[in-house]
Design an enzyme around this catalytic site. Structure first.
Site, mmCIF file in Angstrom:
data_model
loop_
_atom_site.group_PDB
_atom_site.id
_atom_site.type_symbol
_atom_site.label_atom_id
_atom_site.label_comp_id
_atom_site.label_asym_id
_atom_site.label_seq_id
_atom_site.Cartn_x
_atom_site.Cartn_y
_atom_site.Cartn_z
ATOM 1 N N GLU A 149 155.525 11.720 35.641
ATOM 2 C CA GLU A 149 156.498 11.013 36.484
ATOM 3 C C GLU A 149 156.980 9.728 35.839
ATOM 4 O OE1 GLU A 149 156.781 9.067 40.966
ATOM 5 O OE2 GLU A 149 155.725 10.946 40.651
ATOM 6 N N LYS A 150 156.076 9.051 35.109
ATOM 7 C CA LYS A 150 156.410 7.745 34.537
ATOM 8 C C LYS A 150 155.842 7.654 33.126
ATOM 9 C CE LYS A 150 155.552 5.515 39.033
ATOM 10 N NZ LYS A 150 154.628 6.519 39.588
ATOM 11 N N ASP A 208 153.409 12.441 40.433
ATOM 12 C CA ASP A 208 152.392 11.795 41.253
ATOM 13 C C ASP A 208 151.926 12.752 42.349
ATOM 14 O OD1 ASP A 208 152.432 9.506 39.806
ATOM 15 O OD2 ASP A 208 153.562 8.302 41.238
ATOM 16 N N ASP A 214 151.889 13.384 45.441
ATOM 17 C CA ASP A 214 152.406 13.247 46.794
ATOM 18 C C ASP A 214 153.696 14.048 46.916
ATOM 19 O OD1 ASP A 214 154.275 11.722 45.420
ATOM 20 O OD2 ASP A 214 153.713 9.825 46.335
ATOM 21 N N TYR A 252 145.480 5.371 41.877
ATOM 22 C CA TYR A 252 146.843 5.541 42.388
ATOM 23 C C TYR A 252 147.042 4.770 43.694
ATOM 24 C CZ TYR A 252 150.991 7.952 44.163
ATOM 25 O OH TYR A 252 152.232 8.245 44.670
ATOM 26 N N ARG A 274 149.833 4.334 45.874
ATOM 27 C CA ARG A 274 150.725 4.700 46.991
ATOM 28 C C ARG A 274 150.064 5.764 47.863
ATOM 29 N NH1 ARG A 274 156.550 3.521 45.603
ATOM 30 N NH2 ARG A 274 156.495 2.239 43.744
#
Length: 644
Positions: free
Chosen positions: A7-8, A102, A104, A320, A322
């Site tokens: 993702e990043k 991520d 989610d 993580y 969030r």
């Protein structure tokens, strides 16, 4: 070649470091052996604007609403085209693709939409990383899953993205154009989450504004008992004028009794002693951390989120962030002693807390059945060096570490005493608390909740030494601040009037997500709908007028909270996306029919609220602005789609 799409960039680097071999940097990627790790930059794609479906829709007109795409389109974000091209090139030589978004709903969407947009037809595996430490990433790499298992999660996220677009685009255009007819030159942004949050603040401000204080009176008596002194409070009977909370509304009965009390004797008629044990607060979810950090340090929810991201990505000190979970995986329990000893060794405060931890204790926090895609925030084990952190980073990390350390402390044990005295045929009550074992409490506060009462024996005599009447007033509710507004968003069912809906929301509480709540508050401030007064968040005149002009349901939490339930049902394969979107479109048609220039004009004229300098972010070329519910020509990064 195996291609892992993270993702990043920070996650990509952590994955590359965990692979066997020497990493080699490439354009937009890192190669390690026969594996190449590339990355997204947040969302590389976004929902296409209305004019991508029909050029005529570039102009904002009421007669084109509602805008309902027949076949949905995505478009590359302008600053993401280079990285998207790099991934496209790598996919051409890939034999296998690994989705490393991520863990989610939004992380599932972010990477998978890129894979599908670029036309990959092969097998996709899923890598779930919630901790950037090398051992944790290596464990995750050894547990790859079939991405097909997460297809329902992707469909839920995709449905959310499309629904936000429909809701935000259509209502923002309708109210902006109606606003122009009413004399307001600017974009009036409406979103399925931001607007109910604004409604919470507007209604709270109205409660404060319309509140009429009412006097009430309390009578106290200082009593001498066999083993000391205590203060008791009169409990007036129902024959006196009382409000619905049992408060005395007339001073005369209290004053008359107070004159008779000094020197009077009475008896302890009832004594109730109860020993209580309270477990330590659970490790933090992001929202719970934002609430506590705002209360303790006065920092905004957005600052807490940004700080956690830095602690996770740059410093790699926490897992993580969030996360909406407050539990930890059971497999983490065995490693907790070494993890916490390493994390706390270089900080004096943390070393002090660490010294009291008993790692043979096992709290309720370690529970696999409570852990979903991600777990509670926790230290990774990397040593925390306070000299390399800002004061805010150090404070937030200590909070996170403290709540995990508290799981290895004894429970708080107290003895609560309630005493009821009869004096001059009237009832007086006293209560106190004795701490038997402070347990985890010293990590959180050194303040006792209530002082202990002296030793008491049922039936013993008491004598009144002194008595007095206090004149008090009812107080309005406190204005929202970052902490209380985040808490309200977490527990939105408390603000729902319909008992049936409130019951439904008990299992699915929440307005916004862990990742978006802080951003929603900041967005409302940036758009001039909210203003900060010290720690308080107050609605502006513009924010109050917008809520007054909208159908009541748009500014209340019921719709969006129930919406989240539908998305959860899609993610859990209990509901298909089609009926959800069809229902939304039906609602949209009704809402658009309620746009009324006269109502908006009156709302703008009569609105009460705080003054704020509203950023001039909307296009003044009427009808030519790009249709986004962010209401801005200056394109803000859209990590989460409009209307959130």
């Amino acid at each position: 070649m195996r291609l892992i799409i993270a993702e990043k960039p920070s996650l990509a680097r952590a994955i590359a470091d965990a692979l066997p071999g020497t990493p080699r940097k490439q354009e937009g990627a890192i190669a390690v052996g026969d594996t190449t790790v590339t990355w997204c930059l947040g969302h590389l794609l976004e929902q296409a604007p209305p004019d991508a479906y029909d050029p005529a829709l570039k102009q904002w007109r009421l007669d084109t609403l509602p805008i309902l795409p027949e076949r949905w389109k995505l478009t590359p974000r302008p600053k993401a085209r280079g990285q998207l091209a790099a991934i496209r090139k790598l996919l051409k030589t890939a034999d296998e693709v690994v989705h490393a978004g991520d863990p989610d709903r939004e992380g599932q969407l972010l990477v998978q939409e890129v894979i599908e947009y670029l036309g990959w037809k092969g097998r996709v595996s899923r890598l779930l990383v919630s901790d950037l430490n090398r051992p944790a990433v290596q464990r995750a790499l050894a547990r790859l899953e079939d991405n097909a298992r997460y297809q329902p999660l992707y469909r839920a996220a995709e449905s959310r993205s499309r629904a936000d677009w429909l809701y935000g685009i259509n209502l923002t255009r309708a109210w902006t154009l109606t606003g122009r007819q009413a004399g307001h030159d600017g974009v009036l942004s409406v979103g399925r989450v931001q607007t109910p949050v604004l409604g919470l603040v507007v209604r709270r401000d109205a409660e404060i504004r319309d509140f009429t204080p009412r006097p009430f009176f309390v009578l106290w008596a200082d009593l001498a008992v066999a083993h000391g002194e205590l203060r008791a409070w009169w409990a007036p009977g129902e024959h006196h004028p009382l409000d619905d909370q049992g408060r005395l509304l007339a001073r005369e009965p209290a004053a008359t009794l107070a004159e008779r009390l000094p020197g009077a004797e009475g008896r302890l008629e009832a004594l109730e002693t109860q020993q209580k044990r309270q477990a330590a607060p659970l490790p933090y979810s992001l929202s719970a951390l934002q609430v506590d950090a705002a209360r303790r340090y006065g920092i905004s929810a957005k600052v807490v989120l940004d700080t956690c991201q830095a602690l996770y990505e740059r410093h790699q000190l926490i897992t993580y962030p969030r996360s909406d979970c407050r539990y930890l995986p059971e497999e983490h329990f065995a490693a907790a002693p070494s993890t916490l000893q390493s994390a706390c060794r270089d900080d004096e405060t943390l070393r002090g807390w660490l010294s009291g931890a008993d790692f043979t204790r096992r709290s309720r926090a370690w529970n696999d059945t409570k852990v979903g895609a991600h777990h509670a925030l926790a230290p990774t084990g990397r040593p925390m060096d306070p000299t390399r952190l800002s004061a805010t980073e150090a404070n937030v990390f200590r909070l996170i570490a403290r709540n995990v350390l508290a799981q290895f402390y004894p429970t708080l044990s107290t003895r609560e005493v309630k005493a009821e005295f009869r004096i001059l045929e009237e009832i007086f009550r006293a209560r106190g608390q004795e701490v038997l074992d402070p347990g985890w409490k010293p990590l959180f506060t050194t303040r006792d909740e209530a002082p202990p009462l002296p030793p008491l024996t049922e039936g013993e005599v008491c004598r009144v030494q002194e008595a007095g009447v206090e004149d008090r007033e009812t107080r309005p509710p406190e204005p929202f601040n970052d902490a209380s507004l985040i808490k309200a968003m977490m527990n939105i069912g408390r603000y729902v009037d319909d008992p049936a809906v409130r019951r439904t929301l008990r299992e699915h509480d929440g307005l916004g997500t862990e990742a978006t709540r802080a951003g929603i508050i900041e967005t409302l401030v940036e758009r001039g709908y909210l203003v900060r007064q010290g720690k308080a968040l107050r609605a502006t005149r513009l924010g109050s007028a917008l809520i007054a002009s909208l159908p009541e349901a748009v500014g209340r939490p019921e719709r969006t909270a129930l919406w989240e339930q539908r998305l959860t049902a899609i993610a859990e394969q209990n509901c298909a996306p089609g009926p959800f979107l069809d229902s939304l479109i039906s609602d949209l048609r009704a809402l658009l029919g309620a746009a009324d220039a006269n109502r908006l004009r009156q709302a703008l004229h009569s609105a009460e609220g705080e003054e704020a300098k509203v950023p001039q972010r909307a296009s003044r070329r009427r009808g030519t602005g790009r249709a986004t519910s962010r209401g801005s020509k200056r394109r803000a990064p859209r990590r989460r789609q409009e209307g959130n």
